[in-house]
Write a protein that holds these residues in place. Structure first.
Motif, PDB file in Angstrom:
ATOM      1  N   GLU A 138      -4.059   4.921   3.269  1.00 40.50           N
ATOM      2  CA  GLU A 138      -3.424   3.654   3.289  1.00 40.50           C
ATOM      3  C   GLU A 138      -4.762   2.694   3.134  1.00 40.50           C
ATOM      4  N   SER A 171       0.860  -0.997   0.070  1.00 34.50           N
ATOM      5  CA  SER A 171      -0.018  -0.075   0.007  1.00 34.50           C
ATOM      6  C   SER A 171       1.122   1.143  -0.154  1.00 34.50           C
ATOM      7  N   SER A 199       2.923  -1.274   4.251  1.00 35.25           N
ATOM      8  CA  SER A 199       2.352   0.057   3.943  1.00 35.25           C
ATOM      9  C   SER A 199       3.379   1.129   3.952  1.00 35.25           C
ATOM     10  N   SER A 217       0.634   5.301  -0.007  1.00 36.04           N
ATOM     11  CA  SER A 217      -0.272   6.396   0.053  1.00 36.04           C
ATOM     12  C   SER A 217       0.597   7.802   0.253  1.00 36.04           C
TER      13      SER A 217
END
Length: 645
Positions: A492, A266, A509, A268
Motif C-alpha cells: 500500500e 493505491s 487504497s 496493492s
C-alpha cells in the motif's frame, strides 16, 4: 418500431398531457425578448435555421454581453452555486412547452412516458403552413441505449420528424458516441452537442429567454482512432467490479474536485493477483477520455537510476498519447546536449566519488551544494545521487521498503529534488500538459483527463517516490488539471512513506486478493470450464491467483500445469539464481540465516537473499519471508519432477 420496454403513464396506457406549470420563477421573461430575431429568421419549415444559426447566435451572444464560451462557463458556475434554479425534469419540459405555445409557431403537443422505468417528457411542434416542419423534443435524465432506441423508433415510424433534439439533465460519461442527426443539450454542464438546425435553434432561443445565456457548442470528444475504446470489452473480467466502479467514477467525472471524488489510488497485492491486468483494462476501456501515461519496472530500469532520464520518459509517454511537449523538449535538450562537456567533467566525477566515500552527513550535503554551483546543472542532477550513495534504486530496509531513510540520505534527496533543473523540467512539463488539456476542455465536452499509472511501484525507489509526492502531485498547476493517479505495487502507498498521508483526503487504497472459490468458478465458467472436479482442481493448484488461472485454464494434465506455472514464475529470476529458488521452497519460510545454509559459497548469501525477497511472489509474515502458498507448492512439485531428492 415499438419497444417492449417502453410503457406509458396514465390510465389505459395512454400518453398523459403535460400541463405547463402554474408558477414560474421570476427569472423567466413573459416576452419573446432576445429570441425574436432568431425565430423571425427560422421561417416556416426551419429551412434557414441551419444557415443562420452561427451568425445569429453570435449576434445574440454579443447582445447579452458574453461570448458563447464564457456564457457556457458562467451558466455552469451559476448552476453549481445555485444562482440558476436547478429545475426538475418535468419542470423544464413544462417551461419549454409553455414557451413554445407563446411563440405561436404552430401546434404544440406534450406527453409523458417511461423508458426502462425512467420518466421521459416529450414535446412535439408541428409548424403552421404548407412548408412547416414537425419537430420532436425529448426531455430525459440521461442518454441511455433504450432512450436512443425509442427516439430512433419515432424518427423511422409514421411520424417523419424534420428534427429531433434531446434535453438531458446529465450526460452518461461512459458513452462516447451520439446520433449525428440529433441535437443534444446537457443542462448540468450548459453544453450543446451534435447537429444544429431548427430544432436546436428553438431550444437555444428558449434557453436564452430562460437563463440569459446560450449553451456552449462543443464536439463530444476527440475522434482519434488510436484513442477509441475497444469494440469488445474483456468478457472474462471477474471479481474487481467495486474497485473498477470507484476508479471509473473519478475518471469520468466532469467535476472531480467539486464532487469531492478521490483522484489518487493505491492498488496493492502479491504478484499474480491481477494489478497490471486491471490497470490495462482501465486504460483500454476509457481510452477516449484519457491522456494516459504508464511507467513500470522496465521504465525505472531504462531511466538507470536517473531522475532526469525518468522525466524524459514521462514526457515521451505524453507525446505518444498525443500531447506535444515543446517547452519541455527544448529545456531538456539544453540540459543534455553537451556530450563534450560531460566528458570534460569525467575526472571531476571521479574525484567527487572519492570525496563521497570519505564524507557523509552535513559535510556531504555542503559538498553537494558546492558541486551544484561549480558544475553545470545537468551534471549535478545526473551524478550527485550516485556520489552520495543514495541513487534511485530500491533501498532495502526492514521489510524491503524505501521510505525509511537516514537523515543524511533524506538530506541528499531533498537537495536533488530542490535543484533548479528538476524544478524547471517538472514545471515546464506541467505547462505543456496544461496547454493541451485546456485546448481539450475548450473544444470537447468529454475532454481527455491526464491519467498517470505507476506499476510495480516497489521498484521505483525513494527519489522517484519523493519527486512524485513532493514535486509533481504537490503542484497546484498540476492539480488544477484534475488528474487521476494510479500507483500499483506489492505494498500500500502509505507503507512506502507515511508522508503520503498528506493526501489522505484524496487517496483510496485497495488490496487485491486472490479469487475465492466462487470467483474462480465464475472466471472459469466464462472460459467454458464448468466441470466441478476440474474447477476444484484448478483452484487447488493456483490458489485462485488470476495469473495462474489464466495460464492453467487450457492445459489438460497436472504435470503440464506445474511445469508451465513454475517456468513462468522463474522467468523473472536471473538464470543463475533459479536452482536456488527451487531449493528455498523446501523450508517453510526463510531469513538470511536460512539462506546461508542453502548457499555455496556463503559469500553469495546476502545478494541471493536480496533477490529472494524482491521477488513478486514473496511476502513477509511472522518474522520470516515466505513464497506464496501456491508458489511454494508449485516449486516443490516442479523440483520433484526434475529429480531433486
Amino acid at each position: 418500431m415499438p419497444l417492449q420496454n417502453i410503457s406509458t403513464n396514465g390510465p389505459e396506457n395512454s400518453e398523459k398531457d403535460l400541463s405547463p406549470l402554474d408558477s414560474k420563477p421570476a427569472t423567466i421573461s413573459e416576452k419573446p425578448g432576445l429570441t425574436r430575431n432568431i425565430l423571425d429568421k427560422v421561417g416556416q419549415g426551419g429551412t434557414l435555421a441551419g444557415n443562420v444559426a452561427g451568425t445569429t447566435f453570435q449576434t445574440l451572444a454579443n447582445a447579452v454581453g458574453s461570448t458563447g464560451q464564457i456564457a457556457g462557463l458562467v451558466l455552469a458556475g451559476k448552476l453549481h452555486r445555485g444562482e440558476v434554479p436547478n429545475y426538475e425534469l418535468a419542470e423544464l419540459a413544462g417551461l419549454f412547452g409553455s414557451w413554445l405555445e407563446k411563440q405561436k409557431r404552430g401546434e404544440v403537443s406534450t406527453s409523458s412516458l417511461t423508458v426502462e422505468g425512467l420518466p421521459v417528457f416529450q414535446i412535439t411542434l408541428k409548424e403552421s403552413g404548407f412548408l412547416g416542419g414537425t419537430y420532436l423534443f425529448i426531455f430525459a435524465a440521461t442518454n441511455t441505449p433504450p432512450l436512443d432506441a425509442y427516439a430512433r423508433s419515432q424518427k423511422t415510424g409514421a411520424k417523419d420528424f424534420s428534427g429531433i433534439a434531446l434535453v438531458l439533465q446529465t450526460w452518461d460519461a461512459r458513452r462516447f458516441s451520439l446520433e449525428k442527426e440529433w441535437s443534444y443539450f446537457v443542462w448540468c454542464d450548459s453544453a450543446r452537442l451534435g447537429k444544429g438546425g431548427a430544432a436546436a435553434d428553438y431550444l437555444s432561443a428558449w434557453l436564452v429567454d430562460l437563463t440569459g445565456r446560450q449553451f456552449e457548442k462543443r464536439d463530444l470528444l476527440e475522434d482519434e482512432p488510436r484513442h477509441r475504446a475497444p469494440a469488445h470489452p474483456d468478457a472474462t473480467f471477474t471479481g474487481r467490479g467495486e474497485i473498477l466502479d470507484v476508479i471509473s467514477r473519478s475518471l469520468l467525472s466532469t467535476d472531480l474536485a467539486g464532487q469531492g471524488l478521490p483522484w489518487l489510488f493505491s492498488l496493492s497485492s502479491v504478484g499474480g493477483a491481477g494489478k497490471s491486468y486491471l490497470l490495462n483494462l482501465i486504460r483500454q476501456t476509457y481510452a477516449p477520455r484519457l491522456l494516459s501515461v504508464r511507467l513500470d519496472h522496465l521504465d525505472y530500469g531504462e531511466a538507470n537510476n536517473d531522475l532526469l532520464n525518468l522525466l524524459g520518459l514521462v514526457a515521451a509517454r505524453f507525446r505518444q498519447a498525443g500531447c506535444p511537449t515543446p517547452g519541455f523538449d527544448k529545456l531538456y535538450r539544453q540540459l543534455t546536449q553537451s556530450a563534450d562537456e560531460a566528458e570534460k567533467k569525467r575526472k571531476k566525477i571521479d574525484f567527487a566519488r572519492q570525496v563521497g566515500q570519505v564524507v557523509s552527513g552535513a559535510t556531504a550535503r555542503k559538498i553537494a551544494l558546492q558541486l551544484s554551483k561549480t558544475f553545470n546543472k545537468f551534471w549535478f542532477v545526473k551524478h550527485v545521487p550516485g556520489i552520495i550513495g543514495v541513487g534511485a534504486s530500491v533501498i532495502e530496509i526492514g521489510l524491503g521498503l524505501f521510505g525509511q531513510l537516514t537523515q543524511e540520505q533524506q538530506a541528499e534527496i531533498d537537495t536533488l529534488l530542490g535543484s533548479q533543473p528538476v524544478q524547471d523540467l517538472t514545471h515546464t512539463l506541467i505547462k505543456d500538459v496544461a496547454r493541451f488539456v485546456n485546448q481539450q476542455q475548450e473544444k470537447y465536452y468529454l475532454w481527455r483527463r491526464p491519467l498517470l499509472v505507476f506499476d510495480t511501484y516497489e521498484q521505483a525507489g525513494p527519489v522517484i517516490d519523493q519527486w512524485l509526492r513532493t514535486v509533481l502531485l504537490a503542484s497546484p498547476a498540476f492539480r488544477v488539471l484534475e488528474p487521476v493517479v494510479l500507483v500499483a505495487g506489492r505494498f500500500e502507498l502509505l507503507t512506502y512513506d507515511s508522508r503520503w498521508s498528506e493526501f489522505q483526503g484524496s487517496l483510496r487504497s485497495f488490496r487485491l486478493q486472490p479469487f475465492n472459490y466462487n470467483e474462480t468458478a465464475e472466471y472459469l465458467y466464462k472460459l467454458g470450464i464448468t466441470e466441478p472436479r476440474r474447477v476444484a482442481n484448478l483452484y487447488e493448484l493456483t490458489g485462485g491467483l488470476p495469473l495462474f488461472l489464466h495460464l492453467a485454464a487450457n492445459l489438460n494434465s497436472e504435470a503440464t500445469i506445474i511445469k508451465v506455472l513454475a517456468e513462468r514464475l522463474l522467468e523473472e529470476v536471473d538464470p543463475d539464481w533459479r536452482a536456488g529458488f527451487l531449493e528455498m521452497a523446501v523450508p517453510d519460510g526463510f531469513n538470511l540465516e536460512t539462506v546461508r545454509k542453502y548457499t555455496n559459497p556463503k559469500s553469495q548469501a546476502e545478494p541471493f537473499f536480496d533477490v529472494l525477497r524482491a521477488a513478486s511472489f514473496s511476502e513477509y509474515r511472522g518474522g520470516m519471508w515466505h513464497f506464496l502458498g501456491p508458489v511454494r507448492q508449485t516449486f516443490l512439485r516442479y523440483r520433484e519432477m526434475k529429480g531433486h531428492a
